[in-house]
Design a protein around this motif. Structure first.
Motif, PDB file in Angstrom:
ATOM      1  N   LEU A 119       0.828  -1.206   0.000  1.00 55.56           N
ATOM      2  CA  LEU A 119       0.000   0.000   0.000  1.00 55.56           C
ATOM      3  C   LEU A 119       0.864   1.258   0.000  1.00 55.56           C
ATOM      4  N   LEU A 120       1.939   1.248   0.786  1.00 57.68           N
ATOM      5  CA  LEU A 120       2.826   2.404   0.811  1.00 57.68           C
ATOM      6  C   LEU A 120       3.482   2.638  -0.550  1.00 57.68           C
ATOM      7  N   ALA A 121       3.879   1.561  -1.211  1.00 63.35           N
ATOM      8  CA  ALA A 121       4.629   1.698  -2.455  1.00 63.35           C
ATOM      9  C   ALA A 121       3.735   1.969  -3.657  1.00 63.35           C
ATOM     10  N   GLU A 122       2.519   1.449  -3.647  1.00 61.39           N
ATOM     11  CA  GLU A 122       1.711   1.477  -4.865  1.00 61.39           C
ATOM     12  C   GLU A 122       0.542   2.452  -4.811  1.00 61.39           C
ATOM     13  N   THR A 123       0.470   3.250  -3.758  1.00 58.31           N
ATOM     14  CA  THR A 123      -0.489   4.360  -3.741  1.00 58.31           C
ATOM     15  C   THR A 123       0.265   5.660  -3.949  1.00 58.31           C
ATOM     16  N   ASP A 124      -0.411   6.608  -4.571  1.00 55.31           N
ATOM     17  CA  ASP A 124       0.173   7.916  -4.871  1.00 55.31           C
ATOM     18  C   ASP A 124       0.210   8.749  -3.593  1.00 55.31           C
ATOM     19  N   PRO A 125       1.381   9.192  -3.154  1.00 57.89           N
ATOM     20  CA  PRO A 125       1.454   9.983  -1.917  1.00 57.89           C
ATOM     21  C   PRO A 125       0.617  11.255  -1.957  1.00 57.89           C
TER      22      PRO A 125
END
Length: 285
Positions: A183-189
């Protein structure tokens, strides 16, 4: 990170858990105790207060304000509309900063109304509180990340931001991959942030919150500050084994704005609310 860490689990939880959940270098945590949580940042997640809320919603809010709480996270309306709750919040001089909204609503046709309701409440964030068990796999979490990016875009266009609230299972490693890391890597910050539940991060064996804040800056605008008893049960904030000063040392880097108290099963919700507020209001880190 310095290899010397302050464990924030008691020995009853095992040395492995304690070692994996250290926070920041001892030199940083032990020598600089000058910061404090701003009074406007200490809130109550209302799931803690669900029993008294069910019989006296306004009176419960009033007592939280008397204790000193400035904000609340809404979790369950107990028959009230968003407008009803906003009126009671205004009357008691509390501010809602977020509401928990189910995943099926956020990914479905109910999202526009949910966003409108959060505006009515006066909040900033729409928070998905958990995920269906059927998605508990790397492929499932990648699907969730795609859905979060879509919903996050809609939230941003509405002037809000989407957050995700973790539980212990979110931190499991499945097929060699940490689900939470997906989730941290594949969601747009820019579109998706996180409401980090500190108890469940510890329970699930996550990286130390202090490390998460550094590795993923500005992605954690809200926290659930929930403590852990030596036997692994829930505890009033400050009475358990979690090392909150160490966790908060890098909170600014993580973008933390709200420290929301939570206790999943308090024997006396108001006593728990008072004890937790007293600890956080006096805390220096």
């Amino acid at each position: 990170m310095n290899s010397t860490r302050r464990a924030f689990l008691g020995t009853a939880l095992g040395a492995t858990a304690a070692a994996g959940l250290g926070a920041v270098p001892a030199s940083a945590a032990g020598s600089r105790r000058c910061r404090r949580i701003p009074p406007s940042g200490i809130g109550m997640h209302l799931y803690t207060m669900r029993t008294p809320l069910a019989t006296d919603f306004r009176g419960t809010l009033e007592r939280l304000a008397e204790i000193g709480y400035a904000t609340v996270g809404v979790s369950g309306r107990h028959g009230n509309s968003a407008a009803d709750i906003r009126r009671m919040l205004d009357e008691t001089r509390l501010k809602a900063v977020l509401e928990h909204v189910g995943y099926d609503i956020v990914r479905g046709a109910g999202l526009p109304q949910a966003l409108e309701d959060i505006h009515t409440l006066g909040g900033k964030w729409i928070v998905v509180p958990s995920l269906p068990g059927s998605l508990h796999s790397p492929a499932g979490y990648r699907e969730v990340a795609r859905e979060f990016n879509k919903a996050g875009l809609a939230a941003r266009e509405s002037g809000l931001k989407l957050l995700y609230h973790n539980h212990g299972t979110d931190h499991q490693v499945v097929d060699g991959v940490s689900l939470y890391d997906i989730l941290l890597a594949e969601t747009d910050p820019e579109l998706v942030g996180f409401e980090l539940d500190l108890y469940w991060a510890a329970n699930g064996g996550a990286s130390a919150p202090g490390e998460l804040f550094v590795r993923h800056p500005r992605r954690f605008p809200a926290l659930h500050v929930k403590d852990m008893a030596p036997d692994g049960d829930f505890a009033d904030v400050g009475s358990g084994v979690l090392d909150f000063p160490a966790m908060f040392d890098t909170a600014r880097q993580g973008g933390v704005k709200q420290w929301l108290v939570e206790h999943d099963s308090p024997a006396d919700p108001f006593a728990s609310a008072l004890a937790s507020y007293t600890y956080l209001s006096r805390l220096r880190y």
